[in-house]
Design a protein around this motif. Structure first.
Motif, PDB file in Angstrom:
ATOM      1  N   LYS B   9       0.569  -1.256   0.049  1.00  0.00           N
ATOM      2  CA  LYS B   9      -0.154   0.068  -0.062  1.00  0.00           C
ATOM      3  C   LYS B   9       0.857   1.416   0.004  1.00  0.00           C
ATOM      4  N   ARG B  10       1.970   1.164   0.885  1.00  0.00           N
ATOM      5  CA  ARG B  10       3.043   2.279   1.086  1.00  0.00           C
ATOM      6  C   ARG B  10       3.511   2.506  -0.355  1.00  0.00           C
ATOM      7  N   LEU B  11       4.121   1.430  -0.944  1.00  0.00           N
ATOM      8  CA  LEU B  11       4.932   1.494  -2.300  1.00  0.00           C
ATOM      9  C   LEU B  11       4.012   2.144  -3.285  1.00  0.00           C
ATOM     10  N   ASN B  12       2.519   1.688  -3.294  1.00  0.00           N
ATOM     11  CA  ASN B  12       1.620   2.026  -4.309  1.00  0.00           C
ATOM     12  C   ASN B  12       1.492   3.652  -4.052  1.00  0.00           C
ATOM     13  N   GLN B  13       1.549   4.274  -2.856  1.00  0.00           N
ATOM     14  CA  GLN B  13       1.299   5.354  -2.395  1.00  0.00           C
ATOM     15  C   GLN B  13       2.507   6.227  -3.027  1.00  0.00           C
ATOM     16  N   LEU B  14       3.538   5.974  -2.549  1.00  0.00           N
ATOM     17  CA  LEU B  14       4.920   6.535  -2.801  1.00  0.00           C
ATOM     18  C   LEU B  14       4.947   6.613  -4.494  1.00  0.00           C
ATOM     19  N   ARG B  15       4.614   5.633  -5.195  1.00  0.00           N
ATOM     20  CA  ARG B  15       4.721   5.815  -6.662  1.00  0.00           C
ATOM     21  C   ARG B  15       3.903   6.826  -7.197  1.00  0.00           C
ATOM     22  N   LYS B  16       2.586   6.685  -6.968  1.00  0.00           N
ATOM     23  CA  LYS B  16       1.573   7.615  -7.375  1.00  0.00           C
ATOM     24  C   LYS B  16       1.858   9.046  -6.837  1.00  0.00           C
ATOM     25  N   ASP B  17       2.237   9.177  -5.831  1.00  0.00           N
ATOM     26  CA  ASP B  17       2.717  10.746  -5.129  1.00  0.00           C
ATOM     27  C   ASP B  17       3.771  11.299  -6.378  1.00  0.00           C
ATOM     28  N   ARG B  18       4.602  10.449  -6.809  1.00  0.00           N
ATOM     29  CA  ARG B  18       5.568  10.853  -7.894  1.00  0.00           C
ATOM     30  C   ARG B  18       5.160  10.727  -9.462  1.00  0.00           C
ATOM     31  N   LYS B  19       3.735  10.379  -9.333  1.00  0.00           N
ATOM     32  CA  LYS B  19       3.152  10.357 -10.753  1.00  0.00           C
ATOM     33  C   LYS B  19       3.862   9.322 -11.756  1.00  0.00           C
ATOM     34  N   MET B  20       4.453   8.431 -10.985  1.00  0.00           N
ATOM     35  CA  MET B  20       5.194   7.428 -11.756  1.00  0.00           C
ATOM     36  C   MET B  20       4.265   6.127 -12.228  1.00  0.00           C
ATOM     37  N   SER B  21       4.485   5.577 -13.332  1.00  0.00           N
ATOM     38  CA  SER B  21       3.676   4.265 -13.670  1.00  0.00           C
ATOM     39  C   SER B  21       4.521   3.085 -13.074  1.00  0.00           C
ATOM     40  N   LEU B  28      13.084   1.295 -13.748  1.00  0.00           N
ATOM     41  CA  LEU B  28      14.154   1.987 -13.139  1.00  0.00           C
ATOM     42  C   LEU B  28      14.775   1.256 -11.863  1.00  0.00           C
ATOM     43  N   SER B  29      13.864  -0.024 -11.252  1.00  0.00           N
ATOM     44  CA  SER B  29      14.138  -0.601 -10.123  1.00  0.00           C
ATOM     45  C   SER B  29      14.977  -2.145 -10.871  1.00  0.00           C
ATOM     46  N   GLU B  30      14.932  -2.177 -12.250  1.00  0.00           N
ATOM     47  CA  GLU B  30      15.441  -3.359 -12.688  1.00  0.00           C
ATOM     48  C   GLU B  30      14.474  -4.603 -12.399  1.00  0.00           C
ATOM     49  N   LEU B  31      13.164  -4.243 -12.004  1.00  0.00           N
ATOM     50  CA  LEU B  31      12.275  -5.493 -11.732  1.00  0.00           C
ATOM     51  C   LEU B  31      11.277  -5.622 -12.944  1.00  0.00           C
ATOM     52  N   ASN B  32      10.172  -6.516 -12.873  1.00  0.00           N
ATOM     53  CA  ASN B  32       9.442  -6.399 -13.945  1.00  0.00           C
ATOM     54  C   ASN B  32       7.910  -5.961 -13.367  1.00  0.00           C
ATOM     55  N   ARG B  33       7.218  -5.357 -14.552  1.00  0.00           N
ATOM     56  CA  ARG B  33       6.097  -4.954 -13.976  1.00  0.00           C
ATOM     57  C   ARG B  33       5.063  -5.657 -13.041  1.00  0.00           C
ATOM     58  N   PRO B  34       4.898  -7.090 -13.720  1.00  0.00           N
ATOM     59  CA  PRO B  34       3.965  -7.945 -12.900  1.00  0.00           C
ATOM     60  C   PRO B  34       4.463  -7.994 -11.612  1.00  0.00           C
ATOM     61  N   TYR B  35       5.756  -8.301 -11.285  1.00  0.00           N
ATOM     62  CA  TYR B  35       6.167  -8.200 -10.020  1.00  0.00           C
ATOM     63  C   TYR B  35       5.895  -6.892  -9.368  1.00  0.00           C
ATOM     64  N   ILE B  36       6.136  -5.805  -9.627  1.00  0.00           N
ATOM     65  CA  ILE B  36       5.744  -4.501  -9.027  1.00  0.00           C
ATOM     66  C   ILE B  36       4.252  -4.577  -8.556  1.00  0.00           C
ATOM     67  N   SER B  37       3.287  -5.074  -9.547  1.00  0.00           N
ATOM     68  CA  SER B  37       2.062  -4.980  -9.350  1.00  0.00           C
ATOM     69  C   SER B  37       1.694  -5.985  -8.157  1.00  0.00           C
ATOM     70  N   ALA B  38       2.262  -7.165  -8.082  1.00  0.00           N
ATOM     71  CA  ALA B  38       2.179  -8.122  -7.174  1.00  0.00           C
ATOM     72  C   ALA B  38       2.588  -7.592  -5.679  1.00  0.00           C
ATOM     73  N   ILE B  39       3.817  -7.065  -5.835  1.00  0.00           N
ATOM     74  CA  ILE B  39       3.984  -6.221  -4.744  1.00  0.00           C
ATOM     75  C   ILE B  39       3.220  -5.299  -4.048  1.00  0.00           C
ATOM     76  N   GLU B  40       2.585  -4.522  -5.056  1.00  0.00           N
ATOM     77  CA  GLU B  40       1.571  -3.451  -4.416  1.00  0.00           C
ATOM     78  C   GLU B  40       0.314  -4.054  -4.080  1.00  0.00           C
ATOM     79  N   GLN B  41      -0.012  -5.394  -4.349  1.00  0.00           N
ATOM     80  CA  GLN B  41      -1.340  -6.118  -4.033  1.00  0.00           C
ATOM     81  C   GLN B  41      -0.711  -6.815  -2.621  1.00  0.00           C
ATOM     82  N   GLY B  42       0.152  -6.597  -2.066  1.00  0.00           N
ATOM     83  CA  GLY B  42       0.544  -7.275  -0.612  1.00  0.00           C
ATOM     84  C   GLY B  42       0.763  -8.600  -1.001  1.00  0.00           C
TER      85      GLY B  42
END
Lengths: 68, 68
Positions: B9-21, B28-42
């Protein structure tokens, strides 16, 4: 310094500040003593759940692991 | 709330605060998008090294993930 070493150093410091042994920390965190030792030596890439258990065992907030 | 959900939840908030997709954060983090999505979903028990990469990509300090 890499993040594993930084975290290990900080864990060691917070544990010693509380005059807690590795054995006691292991017991309270439900981890084992060799694993605690390896973390303090910067040899383990610990997960959120382990970080959370260690914080609870030390009775601190997680952010304290990441403050100077 | 469990620590994985709190972190997500915090990652999602910090990312959106920065208007970053999620795509940009993944790049930028050298991770993949589905992994970022799964992290944001807890759904992921991320490690110190992943937390560190995400902090660098967002240009924040790690402790900010653990502040209210």
């Amino acid at each position: 310094m890499d993040i594993k070493k930084e975290f290990g150093k900080r864990l060691n410091q917070l544990r010693k500040d509380r005059k807690m042994s590795q054995e006691k920390l292991a017991e309270l965190s439900e981890l084992n003593r060799p694993y605690i030792s390896a973390i303090e030596q910067g040899k383990r890439n610990v997960s959120l759940e382990v970080i959370s258990k260690l914080a609870q065992a030390l009775d601190i907030e997680i952010k304290q692991f990441f403050e100077a």
